[in-house]
Design an enzyme around this catalytic site. Structure first.
Site, short mmCIF file in Angstrom:
data_model
loop_
_atom_site.label_atom_id
_atom_site.label_comp_id
_atom_site.label_asym_id
_atom_site.label_seq_id
_atom_site.Cartn_x
_atom_site.Cartn_y
_atom_site.Cartn_z
N LYS A 263 -70.42 58.17 -82.39
CA LYS A 263 -70.31 56.61 -82.59
C LYS A 263 -70.28 56.65 -83.58
O LYS A 263 -71.09 55.77 -84.52
CB LYS A 263 -71.45 55.77 -82.09
CG LYS A 263 -71.48 54.41 -82.00
CD LYS A 263 -72.96 53.32 -82.04
CE LYS A 263 -72.52 52.99 -82.02
NZ LYS A 263 -73.92 51.11 -81.34
N ASP A 268 -71.69 46.62 -87.37
CA ASP A 268 -72.62 46.10 -85.74
C ASP A 268 -72.93 44.40 -86.09
O ASP A 268 -73.60 44.66 -86.14
CB ASP A 268 -72.29 47.11 -84.87
CG ASP A 268 -73.39 46.14 -83.97
OD1 ASP A 268 -72.66 44.97 -83.14
OD2 ASP A 268 -74.11 46.95 -82.87
N LYS A 275 -75.91 38.90 -83.55
CA LYS A 275 -77.85 39.45 -84.40
C LYS A 275 -77.55 38.33 -85.00
O LYS A 275 -77.30 37.66 -85.78
CB LYS A 275 -77.28 40.53 -85.12
CG LYS A 275 -76.70 41.90 -83.83
CD LYS A 275 -77.25 43.13 -84.50
CE LYS A 275 -76.43 44.22 -83.65
NZ LYS A 275 -78.14 44.96 -82.59
N ASP A 286 -74.73 52.08 -88.41
CA ASP A 286 -74.32 51.85 -86.94
C ASP A 286 -72.63 53.10 -86.96
O ASP A 286 -72.43 53.26 -85.81
CB ASP A 286 -74.49 50.88 -86.22
CG ASP A 286 -74.01 50.35 -85.47
OD1 ASP A 286 -74.98 51.85 -84.15
OD2 ASP A 286 -73.57 49.66 -83.94
N ASP A 345 -72.69 43.06 -77.46
CA ASP A 345 -73.42 43.71 -79.04
C ASP A 345 -74.39 45.07 -78.14
O ASP A 345 -73.85 46.28 -78.75
CB ASP A 345 -75.04 42.69 -78.70
CG ASP A 345 -75.41 43.76 -80.98
OD1 ASP A 345 -74.92 44.51 -81.19
OD2 ASP A 345 -76.67 43.35 -80.47
N GLU A 347 -72.22 47.41 -77.94
CA GLU A 347 -70.33 48.07 -77.87
C GLU A 347 -70.61 49.62 -78.23
O GLU A 347 -69.42 50.03 -78.00
CB GLU A 347 -69.81 47.29 -79.37
CG GLU A 347 -70.37 48.06 -80.61
CD GLU A 347 -71.67 48.18 -81.02
OE1 GLU A 347 -72.36 47.01 -80.25
OE2 GLU A 347 -71.89 48.87 -82.11
N ARG A 349 -71.20 51.75 -76.31
CA ARG A 349 -71.39 53.23 -75.33
C ARG A 349 -69.86 52.68 -74.63
O ARG A 349 -69.02 53.52 -74.20
CB ARG A 349 -71.72 52.06 -73.89
CG ARG A 349 -71.90 50.61 -74.13
CD ARG A 349 -72.80 50.08 -73.10
NE ARG A 349 -74.40 50.27 -73.93
CZ ARG A 349 -75.34 49.92 -73.82
NH1 ARG A 349 -76.17 49.40 -72.20
NH2 ARG A 349 -77.02 49.75 -74.44
N1 BES Z 1 -76.96 49.56 -83.18
C1 BES Z 1 -77.30 48.52 -81.93
C2 BES Z 1 -78.60 49.37 -81.70
C3 BES Z 1 -79.42 50.06 -82.58
C4 BES Z 1 -80.47 48.67 -83.37
C5 BES Z 1 -79.40 50.64 -84.22
C6 BES Z 1 -81.32 49.33 -83.95
C7 BES Z 1 -80.25 51.03 -84.85
C8 BES Z 1 -80.94 50.24 -85.07
C9 BES Z 1 -76.29 48.61 -80.72
O1 BES Z 1 -74.97 48.37 -80.63
C10 BES Z 1 -76.52 47.53 -80.11
O2 BES Z 1 -76.72 46.27 -80.63
N2 BES Z 1 -78.23 46.70 -78.56
C11 BES Z 1 -78.38 46.29 -77.73
C12 BES Z 1 -77.52 46.73 -76.56
C13 BES Z 1 -78.85 45.05 -75.87
C14 BES Z 1 -77.77 44.45 -76.44
C15 BES Z 1 -77.87 45.62 -74.64
C16 BES Z 1 -79.76 46.16 -78.30
O3 BES Z 1 -80.22 47.80 -77.78
O4 BES Z 1 -80.21 45.44 -78.45
ZN ZN Z 2 -74.37 49.38 -82.67
MN MN Z 3 -74.66 46.21 -81.11
#
Ligand code: BES
Ligand code: ZN
Ligand code: MN
Length: 500
Positions: A263, A268, A275, A286, A345, A347, A349
């Site tokens: 990825k 992000d 966010k 990210d 968010d 994204e 996947r």
């Molecule tokens: N890049 C983030 C996950 C992340 C969080 C990476 C903290 C590094 C440190 C990912 O894209 C994300 O935002 N995931 C969301 C998914 C949710 C919206 C289903 C999350 O984990 O909150």
């Molecule tokens: Zn992300």
């Molecule tokens: Mn995200």
């Protein structure tokens, strides 16, 4: 950092870093020094309660009876329990305890008698740890006073079979090169590293004999990567997919490559599902999954590993804008399956699913491992100790768990079942990318990816969100980007796929 190995007698002046094992008897070098100092060293060790345990350090300045300016003793635990990783850590701890802005060179020695690891390999591992911990990223400081800048440039390790140590170090040094590359890419801010510039960094691997293909929006559209492209459509920076082919084993029985998929969300923001501001700057990392893939291919190529490996990275920036994708949008992935984007968010996947389809269809891998900073939930579950492991294959899982323990890039396996898979079903498309119910976030992400994986392909997903960055110094890694995954995958290849 320059490393040299020397079979000459250990220098008696300057700075010396020396490993000490735990137990009733010290090694020959420490014993010799102790004798020369009239028992002063054992006395100092005792008063400082230094026992040679793993992680212990004792710094002695101008110790009586010896002519060293500085003698640093680093514990490695009991010799019978010695592991490769403990030696790497000892080298790192040694570097971490030196004033790198006050010294120019030091000598070092691994003081072991026999045990499970031979002296030359041990010296090379110790040196690797020293190098890994010496990593710095200071290109953006313009006002650092001269006396704060590091001056330490060289360690000379005393070892009888210096040639053998040098040879062993060759492999470790290639790995460090991959680690440093990955740390650099992750640390760079998102105004410097974005899809186009990160792709250009991948192209530099051609110098090592890697064949690099860069796919732009036109090609990705033609391939039907609607899911990946949807993530990048809100950004001014156009998306890329880079495929890095390393063919190190032309005569392999099984010519299919091992595939590593990363990825690479270069920033992000969350997109329209934006966010909160606090901590958002972290989202420059990210793309750590893609950096680990790039670093691994670099390491394998640099040490001319006998393996066919391919790295595939999806590079996109997730931004809100007038052209950004909206919650509720439905996109069509390269596999033909449709996805309702509940949350922009989630994204990662959306990027990975198209990469997995591409890798499977076009590259026909013998095994496929993807790395991603996929979910915040994995950080809640495992903290900064383990990455999450999700897999459709017990053998591949075991290989990964074992490699992870060996290099201290640990993994913890999570369950995947049909019951979890059901939660992905959408009212309007084949699946949704997130749920508004209370679902286990990391498993949900993994089950999403699994819908794009052919059951016959051994596949593993590593959720590295808690491992990509460290807020404190670790033995073999200063605080910041860790390059988690490079040493793990290199070890996975060396132990299971090389020369086969
Ligand atoms: N890049 C983030 C996950 C992340 C969080 C990476 C903290 C590094 C440190 C990912 O894209 C994300 O935002 N995931 C969301 C998914 C949710 C919206 C289903 C999350 O984990 O909150
Ligand atoms: Zn992300
Ligand atoms: Mn995200």
């Amino acid at each position: 950092m320059k490393i040299a190995f020397s079979a000459e007698r250990l220098p008696t002046s300057g700075s010396l870093v020396l490993t000490v094992s735990e137990g009733p008897e010290w090694g020959d070098v420490a014993k010799g020094l102790n004798k020369k100092s009239d028992g002063h060293l054992t006395h100092l060790a005792k008063t400082n309660q230094f026992k040679g345990k793993r992680g212990e350090v004792l710094t002695l300045l101008s110790p009586t009876g010896l002519s060293y300016d500085r003698l640093v003793l680093v514990g490695i635990g009991e010799e019978k329990d010695l592991t490769e990783q403990k030696l790497v850590e000892a080298g790192g701890t040694a570097l971490g305890s030196l004033p790198v802005n006050k010294l120019e060179d030091v000598s070092g020695a691994v003081d072991i008698a026999g045990g499970p690891i031979d002296a030359a390999t041990a010296a090379a591992l110790f040196a690797q740890g020293f190098v890994l911990r010496s990593y710095r990223f200071d290109k953006y400081f313009t006002k650092t006073p001269k006396d704060k800048l590091p001056t330490l440039r060289k360690m000379t390790v005393a070892v009888d079979d210096a040639k053998k140590a040098q040879r062993a170090f060759g492999r470790f040094d290639a790995v460090s090169k991959g680690v440093f590359l990955a740390r650099n890419l992750v640390t760079e801010p998102a105004n410097v590293i974005y899809p186009e510039t990160l792709a250009a960094e991948c192209v530099k691997l051609t110098e090592l004999g890697v064949k690099v293909e860069v796919l732009g929006v036109k090609e990705l559209t033609k391939l039907g990567m609607g899911s990946l492209l949807g993530v990048g459509q809100g950004s001014e920076k156009s998306s890329r997919v880079v495929v890095m082919h390393y063919k190190g084993n032309a005569s392999a029985k099984d010519k299919r490559p091992v595939a590593f998929v990363g990825k690479g969300v270069t920033f992000d923001t969350g997109g329209i599902s934006i966010k909160p501001a606090g901590g958002m700057e972290d989202m420059k990392y990210d793309m750590a999954g893609s950096a680990a893939v790039i670093g691994t291919i670099c390491a394998l190529a640099a040490r001319k590993a006998k393996v066919n490996a391919v790295g595939v990275v999806g590079l996109v920036e997730n931004m809100p804008s007038g052209n950004a994708q909206r919650p509720g949008d439905v996109v069509t992935s390269m596999s033909g399956q449709t996805i309702e984007v509940i949350n922009t968010d989630a994204e990662g996947r959306l990027v990975l699913c198209d990469l997995l389809t591409y890798t499977q269809e076009k590259l026909k891998p013998r095994a496929m491992v993807n790395l991603a900073t996929l979910t915040g939930a994995i950080v809640m579950a495992l903290g900064n100790e383990h990455a999450g492991l999700f897999s459709n294959n017990d053998d591949l899982s075991q290989q990964l768990l074992t490699a992870g323990l060996a290099v201290e890039e640990k993994l913890w396996r999570f369950p995947m079942t049909e019951a979890y898979d059901k939660q992905l079903n959408s009212d309007i498309a084949d699946m949704k990318n997130a749920s508004n119910e209370r679902v286990p976030g990391s498993i949900f992400g993994a089950q999403f990816l699994a819908r794009f994986v052919d059951k016959k392909v051994p596949w593993a997903h590593l959720d590295i969100a808690g491992m990509a960055w460290t807020r404190r110094d670790l033995p073999a890694c200063p605080k910041g980007a860790t390059a988690y995954g490079v040493r793990l995958l290199e070890k996975l290849v060396a132990d299971n796929y090389e020369g086969k």
